[in-house]
Scaffold this motif. Structure first.
Motif, mmCIF file in Angstrom:
data_model
loop_
_atom_site.group_PDB
_atom_site.id
_atom_site.type_symbol
_atom_site.label_atom_id
_atom_site.label_comp_id
_atom_site.label_asym_id
_atom_site.label_seq_id
_atom_site.Cartn_x
_atom_site.Cartn_y
_atom_site.Cartn_z
ATOM 1 N N PHE A 108 3.728 0.142 -2.537
ATOM 2 C CA PHE A 108 3.138 1.425 -2.880
ATOM 3 C C PHE A 108 2.377 1.967 -1.680
ATOM 4 O O PHE A 108 2.048 1.242 -0.733
ATOM 5 N N CYS A 109 2.088 3.257 -1.708
ATOM 6 C CA CYS A 109 1.194 3.893 -0.750
ATOM 7 C C CYS A 109 0.485 5.027 -1.482
ATOM 8 O O CYS A 109 0.700 5.224 -2.682
ATOM 9 N N LEU A 110 -0.368 5.777 -0.782
ATOM 10 C CA LEU A 110 -1.183 6.803 -1.415
ATOM 11 C C LEU A 110 -1.041 8.150 -0.720
ATOM 12 O O LEU A 110 -0.930 8.223 0.507
ATOM 13 N N PHE A 151 -5.297 -0.472 1.422
ATOM 14 C CA PHE A 151 -4.629 -0.607 2.717
ATOM 15 C C PHE A 151 -4.350 -2.065 3.071
ATOM 16 O O PHE A 151 -3.340 -2.386 3.701
ATOM 17 N N LYS A 152 -5.257 -2.959 2.661
ATOM 18 C CA LYS A 152 -5.127 -4.371 3.019
ATOM 19 C C LYS A 152 -4.235 -5.147 2.053
ATOM 20 O O LYS A 152 -3.876 -6.299 2.331
ATOM 21 N N ASN A 161 3.705 -1.412 11.196
ATOM 22 C CA ASN A 161 2.600 -2.311 10.838
ATOM 23 C C ASN A 161 1.294 -1.581 10.548
ATOM 24 O O ASN A 161 0.231 -2.189 10.519
ATOM 25 N N LYS A 162 1.372 -0.266 10.326
ATOM 26 C CA LYS A 162 0.191 0.530 10.006
ATOM 27 C C LYS A 162 0.327 1.087 8.594
ATOM 28 O O LYS A 162 1.347 1.697 8.271
ATOM 29 N N PRO A 163 -0.682 0.904 7.731
ATOM 30 C CA PRO A 163 -0.613 1.474 6.384
ATOM 31 C C PRO A 163 -0.368 2.979 6.425
ATOM 32 O O PRO A 163 -0.984 3.698 7.218
ATOM 33 N N LEU A 164 0.544 3.438 5.579
ATOM 34 C CA LEU A 164 0.924 4.849 5.536
ATOM 35 C C LEU A 164 0.023 5.601 4.570
ATOM 36 O O LEU A 164 -0.054 5.271 3.389
ATOM 37 N N PHE A 165 -0.659 6.637 5.074
ATOM 38 C CA PHE A 165 -1.508 7.476 4.237
ATOM 39 C C PHE A 165 -1.035 8.919 4.359
ATOM 40 O O PHE A 165 -0.827 9.431 5.464
ATOM 41 N N ALA A 190 -11.502 -2.988 10.897
ATOM 42 C CA ALA A 190 -11.293 -3.809 9.697
ATOM 43 C C ALA A 190 -10.144 -4.799 9.866
ATOM 44 O O ALA A 190 -9.789 -5.496 8.909
ATOM 45 N N GLY A 191 -9.563 -4.850 11.058
ATOM 46 C CA GLY A 191 -8.510 -5.818 11.325
ATOM 47 C C GLY A 191 -7.097 -5.304 11.159
ATOM 48 O O GLY A 191 -6.133 -6.071 11.292
ATOM 49 N N LEU A 192 -6.949 -3.998 10.873
ATOM 50 C CA LEU A 192 -5.619 -3.402 10.762
ATOM 51 C C LEU A 192 -5.165 -2.896 12.133
ATOM 52 O O LEU A 192 -5.964 -2.818 13.079
ATOM 53 N N SER A 193 -3.919 -2.528 12.241
ATOM 54 C CA SER A 193 -3.390 -1.997 13.501
ATOM 55 C C SER A 193 -3.660 -0.504 13.653
ATOM 56 O O SER A 193 -3.216 0.112 14.621
ATOM 57 N N GLY A 194 -4.383 0.059 12.714
ATOM 58 C CA GLY A 194 -4.576 1.497 12.643
ATOM 59 C C GLY A 194 -3.911 2.012 11.394
ATOM 60 O O GLY A 194 -3.483 1.230 10.526
#
Length: 250
Positions: A108-110, A151-152, A161-165, A190-194
């Motif tokens: 899923f994404c938002l 996101f996590k 590798n980046k959460p899609l918003f 927060a440890g994400l790639s962006g």
């Protein structure tokens, strides 16, 4: 391989604000039941199979929908998210329930539906129900912190590798670029790639106030887009759906 993502409206459940504005127990089912045929043979109102007027607060509903989506080749859901500033949010319980239920093994994404709510669809656009308040950096940080567990989540859809918003209407949010920049910084802390950012349906021409800075993808609407807008490597348009990398959004 193209993966299909379905836009998902989480309004098929009742909540206090809608009860106040539209009547006790109001959901999208209330509107569908009111429809009437407009011509001979017109099938209205549409009745769901076995008259299953599902409730999104029932845990069995998501399990059933995930099973159907998998059966018919849908890769994931893009849930509309309703945040109005200073922790005011609507229609959040289905999304939070989905996040908490790890048995729902489905991506899923938002998409932030960042509009002010009014009685527009009822012919009273000037009657404001809840106003969108974009706030400042402190408000944007609160919003990001609320979204961070989504996101996590291992099921959250990523691009590179980046959460899609997704932002629904950037043209009505003048400072969206500053917010995206802050969120990108916070995501890395927060440890994400962006984050990977997409926008929906913004007017795009030589006079557009919405440019490509901080935007990775545009989701344009048919039939108005094809043949009338400039081309870009960041936009892929099919007959009806919209493509982001190797994802197609319906």
């Amino acid at each position: 391989m193209i993966k299909t993502i379905a836009f998902y409206l989480p309004q098929f459940h009742s909540f206090p604000e809608n009860d106040k504005w539209w009547g006790k127990g109001f959901t999208e089912w209330t509107n569908t039941k009111k429809t009437v045929p407009q011509y001979r043979g017109h099938y209205e109102p549409r009745v769901p199979l076995n008259e299953y007027y599902y409730n999104l607060l029932d845990p069995k509903t998501f399990k059933w929908q995930v099973s159907l989506a998998k059966k018919y080749g849908v890769y994931g859901f893009c849930f509309y998210h309703y945040w109005f500033g200073e922790d005011k949010k609507l229609m959040y319980k289905p999304l939070e329930n989905y996040l908490d239920d790890k048995s729902l093994d489905f991506p899923f994404c938002l998409s932030w539906a960042n509009e002010t709510w009014s009685r527009r669809w009822n012919g009273s656009e000037q009657d404001i129900l809840i106003k969108q308040d974009y706030g400042n950096k402190d408000s944007w940080t609160k919003h990001f912190n609320y979204l961070l567990p989504f996101f996590k989540d291992s099921r959250y859809i990523t691009v590179d590798n980046k959460p899609l918003f997704v932002l629904y209407k950037p043209e009505i949010f003048p400072e969206y670029e500053q917010m995206f920049s802050l969120w990108n910084k916070l995501a890395k802390q927060a440890g994400l790639s962006g984050l990977s950012f997409a926008i929906q349906g913004a007017v795009w021409n030589n006079q557009s106030d919405v440019d490509d800075h901080m935007i990775d993808y545009r989701i344009m609407y048919e039939p108005g887009f094809t043949g009338t807008q400039p081309r870009s490597k960041k936009v892929f348009v099919l007959a009806s759906p919209h493509t982001i990398g190797n994802y197609v959004l319906f």
